[in-house]
Design an enzyme around this catalytic site. Structure first.
Site, PDB file in Angstrom:
ATOM      1  N   GLN A 143       9.654  17.514  18.691  1.00 57.39           N
ATOM      2  CA  GLN A 143       9.533  16.395  19.632  1.00 57.39           C
ATOM      3  C   GLN A 143      10.815  16.261  20.459  1.00 57.39           C
ATOM      4  OE1 GLN A 143       8.514  13.089  17.073  1.00 57.39           O
ATOM      5  NE2 GLN A 143       6.407  13.777  16.842  1.00 57.39           N
ATOM      6  N   TRP A 144      11.935  16.472  19.812  1.00 59.49           N
ATOM      7  CA  TRP A 144      13.246  16.348  20.487  1.00 59.49           C
ATOM      8  C   TRP A 144      13.398  17.397  21.585  1.00 59.49           C
ATOM      9  CZ3 TRP A 144      16.864  13.855  16.589  1.00 59.49           C
ATOM     10  CH2 TRP A 144      17.947  13.234  17.226  1.00 59.49           C
TER      11      TRP A 144
ATOM     12  N   GLU B 158      13.600  31.414  15.268  1.00 58.43           N
ATOM     13  CA  GLU B 158      13.793  32.807  14.853  1.00 58.43           C
ATOM     14  C   GLU B 158      15.098  32.933  14.065  1.00 58.43           C
ATOM     15  OE1 GLU B 158      11.285  34.662  16.367  1.00 58.43           O
ATOM     16  OE2 GLU B 158      10.808  32.818  17.419  1.00 58.43           O
TER      17      GLU B 158
ATOM     18  N   SER C   6      17.141  30.824  12.474  1.00 59.72           N
ATOM     19  CA  SER C   6      17.423  30.177  11.208  1.00 59.72           C
ATOM     20  C   SER C   6      16.781  30.892  10.030  1.00 59.72           C
ATOM     21  CB  SER C   6      16.990  28.709  11.247  1.00 59.72           C
ATOM     22  OG  SER C   6      15.639  28.614  11.562  1.00 59.72           O
TER      23      SER C   6
ATOM     24  N   ARG D  74      15.335  34.126  10.279  1.00 60.28           N
ATOM     25  CA  ARG D  74      15.296  35.589  10.351  1.00 60.28           C
ATOM     26  C   ARG D  74      16.427  36.169   9.523  1.00 60.28           C
ATOM     27  NH1 ARG D  74      15.151  37.919  16.164  1.00 60.28           N
ATOM     28  NH2 ARG D  74      14.759  39.881  15.133  1.00 60.28           N
TER      29      ARG D  74
ATOM     30  N   ARG E  80       8.843  34.382   6.118  1.00 56.63           N
ATOM     31  CA  ARG E  80       8.887  32.922   6.351  1.00 56.63           C
ATOM     32  C   ARG E  80       7.527  32.337   6.718  1.00 56.63           C
ATOM     33  NH1 ARG E  80      11.659  32.510  12.321  1.00 56.63           N
ATOM     34  NH2 ARG E  80      10.603  34.317  13.158  1.00 56.63           N
TER      35      ARG E  80
ATOM     36  N   ARG F 185      12.039   7.027  22.295  1.00 57.35           N
ATOM     37  CA  ARG F 185      11.913   7.263  20.850  1.00 57.35           C
ATOM     38  C   ARG F 185      12.323   6.090  19.982  1.00 57.35           C
ATOM     39  NH1 ARG F 185       8.238  11.358  20.522  1.00 57.35           N
ATOM     40  NH2 ARG F 185       8.676  12.827  22.193  1.00 57.35           N
TER      41      ARG F 185
HETATM   42  C1  LIG Z   1       4.931   8.439  22.006  1.00 59.40           C
HETATM   43  C2  LIG Z   1       4.966   9.824  22.572  1.00 59.40           C
HETATM   44  C3  LIG Z   1       3.873  10.654  22.402  1.00 59.40           C
HETATM   45  C4  LIG Z   1       3.900  11.957  22.924  1.00 59.40           C
HETATM   46  N1  LIG Z   1       2.818  12.777  22.735  1.00 59.40           N
HETATM   47  C5  LIG Z   1       2.839  14.036  23.223  1.00 59.40           C
HETATM   48  C6  LIG Z   1       1.749  14.933  23.017  1.00 59.40           C
HETATM   49  O1  LIG Z   1       0.733  14.571  22.430  1.00 59.40           O
HETATM   50  N2  LIG Z   1       1.836  16.194  23.497  1.00 59.40           N
HETATM   51  C7  LIG Z   1       2.938  16.627  24.180  1.00 59.40           C
HETATM   52  O2  LIG Z   1       2.971  17.789  24.608  1.00 59.40           O
HETATM   53  N3  LIG Z   1       3.987  15.814  24.391  1.00 59.40           N
HETATM   54  C8  LIG Z   1       3.972  14.533  23.938  1.00 59.40           C
HETATM   55  N4  LIG Z   1       5.054  13.723  24.135  1.00 59.40           N
HETATM   56  C9  LIG Z   1       6.233  14.252  24.808  1.00 59.40           C
HETATM   57  C10 LIG Z   1       6.278  13.819  26.297  1.00 59.40           C
HETATM   58  O3  LIG Z   1       5.165  14.298  27.013  1.00 59.40           O
HETATM   59  C11 LIG Z   1       7.575  14.324  26.962  1.00 59.40           C
HETATM   60  O4  LIG Z   1       7.537  15.727  27.066  1.00 59.40           O
HETATM   61  C12 LIG Z   1       8.796  13.933  26.193  1.00 59.40           C
HETATM   62  O5  LIG Z   1       8.725  12.579  25.860  1.00 59.40           O
HETATM   63  C13 LIG Z   1      10.069  14.214  27.013  1.00 59.40           C
HETATM   64  O6  LIG Z   1      10.103  13.315  28.100  1.00 59.40           O
HETATM   65  P1  LIG Z   1      10.300  13.829  29.581  1.00 59.40           P
HETATM   66  O7  LIG Z   1       9.284  14.847  29.941  1.00 59.40           O
HETATM   67  O8  LIG Z   1      10.398  12.606  30.437  1.00 59.40           O
HETATM   68  O9  LIG Z   1      11.751  14.521  29.435  1.00 59.40           O
HETATM   69  P2  LIG Z   1      12.455  15.584  30.381  1.00 59.40           P
HETATM   70  O10 LIG Z   1      11.572  16.788  30.584  1.00 59.40           O
HETATM   71  O11 LIG Z   1      13.789  15.796  29.796  1.00 59.40           O
HETATM   72  O12 LIG Z   1      12.499  14.869  31.773  1.00 59.40           O
HETATM   73  C14 LIG Z   1      13.324  13.735  31.966  1.00 59.40           C
HETATM   74  C15 LIG Z   1      12.927  13.060  33.256  1.00 59.40           C
HETATM   75  O13 LIG Z   1      13.292  13.896  34.345  1.00 59.40           O
HETATM   76  C16 LIG Z   1      12.332  13.759  35.381  1.00 59.40           C
HETATM   77  N5  LIG Z   1      11.719  15.055  35.655  1.00 59.40           N
HETATM   78  C17 LIG Z   1      11.533  16.064  34.777  1.00 59.40           C
HETATM   79  N6  LIG Z   1      10.970  17.126  35.369  1.00 59.40           N
HETATM   80  C18 LIG Z   1      10.788  16.774  36.637  1.00 59.40           C
HETATM   81  C19 LIG Z   1      10.214  17.429  37.739  1.00 59.40           C
HETATM   82  N7  LIG Z   1       9.727  18.664  37.657  1.00 59.40           N
HETATM   83  N8  LIG Z   1      10.151  16.773  38.912  1.00 59.40           N
HETATM   84  C20 LIG Z   1      10.641  15.521  39.020  1.00 59.40           C
HETATM   85  N9  LIG Z   1      11.190  14.831  38.012  1.00 59.40           N
HETATM   86  C21 LIG Z   1      11.268  15.457  36.843  1.00 59.40           C
HETATM   87  C22 LIG Z   1      11.306  12.748  34.942  1.00 59.40           C
HETATM   88  O14 LIG Z   1      11.675  11.453  35.396  1.00 59.40           O
HETATM   89  C23 LIG Z   1      11.430  12.789  33.435  1.00 59.40           C
HETATM   90  O15 LIG Z   1      11.016  11.599  32.800  1.00 59.40           O
HETATM   91  C24 LIG Z   1       5.045  12.413  23.628  1.00 59.40           C
HETATM   92  C25 LIG Z   1       6.119  11.556  23.806  1.00 59.40           C
HETATM   93  C26 LIG Z   1       6.109  10.285  23.284  1.00 59.40           C
HETATM   94  C27 LIG Z   1       7.314   9.389  23.492  1.00 59.40           C
END
Ligand SMILES: Cc1cc2nc3c(=O)[nH]c(=O)nc-3n(C[C@H](O)[C@H](O)[C@H](O)COP(=O)(O)OP(=O)(O)OC[C@H]3O[C@@H](n4cnc5c(N)ncnc54)[C@H](O)[C@@H]3O)c2cc1C
Length: 250
Positions: free
Chosen positions: A77-78, A100, A102, A104, A172, A200
């Protein structure tokens, strides 16, 4: 440097940081060729203005670096935080290779996240994701015991595979991976850390990653008190008052 234990065997360690609230202020003021040496009320008002109006670039001149030890399900998730974030595992490979690397080369004993008997949560009632109330202790005790048996079985099959001569990178496959602890470095801008925290610390995030987010907040807030106050959703920041007992100096 500070360190906070998380879950049964995990932790977050603040490795390094660059800047203070002043770094945000001075990054904004450079356009007027001005620089503050001491944070004043005027500077704090500027931080509030920048955050309120979405002038986020000054918040990207401050950086934080953490070492994190977390179950793979949390790490996955991170890893989704990619903008203004870099994730490195111990040997310095990029995150794409962390899994890989950690296992391998078998750098350390496999360690697993095992919820205690009173830490198993029910399905959420009104949502497709997340979790509900803690389950009855008897059910929890059964689940903890069964998980231990499952991990033990996977570990035995993993060792047997190694003994039969197969390479570690395939052996693994027998490890129960979701709960296996992985260690990595996360280096991120202050803005990126706050974006992670805003998502988060929320109740809809998985409980385990919420626990890590609380630790990140506790370690970051004393370094950038004003900027974090402004960039993090007010309710989330107040909920997580710094708990000094959980912070220990290395
Ligand atoms: C409660 C919860 C449930 C989730 N469930 C799922 C799931 O079921 N499946 C899954 O795959 N993921 C899931 N996620 C992950 C989520 O979709 C995001 O990938 C994750 O939270 C990272 O956030 P982000 O994409 O905003 O971060 P980053 O990719 O680090 O982006 C940070 C910010 O930069 C900007 N940004 C990034 N890219 C662009 C771009 N190309 N153009 C313009 N602006 C941009 C946006 O403002 C974005 O918010 C979940 C997240 C949460 C919190």
């Amino acid at each position: 440097m500070s360190f906070i234990n998380v879950l049964d065997k995990g932790y977050v360690r603040l490795v390094n940081h660059m800047g203070t609230d002043l770094a945000v202020v001075n990054a904004a003021r450079v356009s007027y060729a001005k620089e503050s040496t001491v944070l004043t009320d005027r500077d704090i008002r500027l931080i509030k203005f920048l955050a309120r109006e979405g002038h986020t670039s000054p918040f990207r001149h401050a950086m934080l670096q953490f070492e994190i030890y977390a179950p793979l399900m949390v790490a996955r998730q991170w890893w989704k935080y990619v903008i203004g974030s870099a994730h490195f595992e111990g040997t310095g490979d990029s995150l794409e290779a962390w899994n890989e690397s950690s296992r391998r080369y078998i750098t350390e004993e496999a360690t697993f996240y095992i919820p205690a008997t009173d830490e198993w949560r029910s399905k959420p009632e009104n949502s497709k994701q997340g979790s509900g109330e803690v389950l009855d202790d008897r059910i929890g005790a059964k689940l903890t015991a069964e998980l231990l048996v499952y991990i033990d079985s996977g570990m035995r099959k993993y060792e047997e595979a190694l003994d039969s001569g197969v390479c570690p990178e395939q052996a693994r496959l027998f490890l129960p991976a979701y709960g296996m602890y992985v260690r990595w470095y996360w280096t991120a801008s202050l803005q990126s850390v706050c974006h992670f925290l805003n998502q988060r610390l929320e109740q809809d995030a998985q409980k385990e990653i919420q626990d890590y987010a609380k630790a990140i907040l506790e370690l970051s807030k004393p370094l950038f008190p004003n900027a974090i106050d402004q960039l993090i959703d007010r309710d989330l920041a107040q909920e997580e008052d710094v708990n000094e007992d959980r912070i220990s100096s290395l």
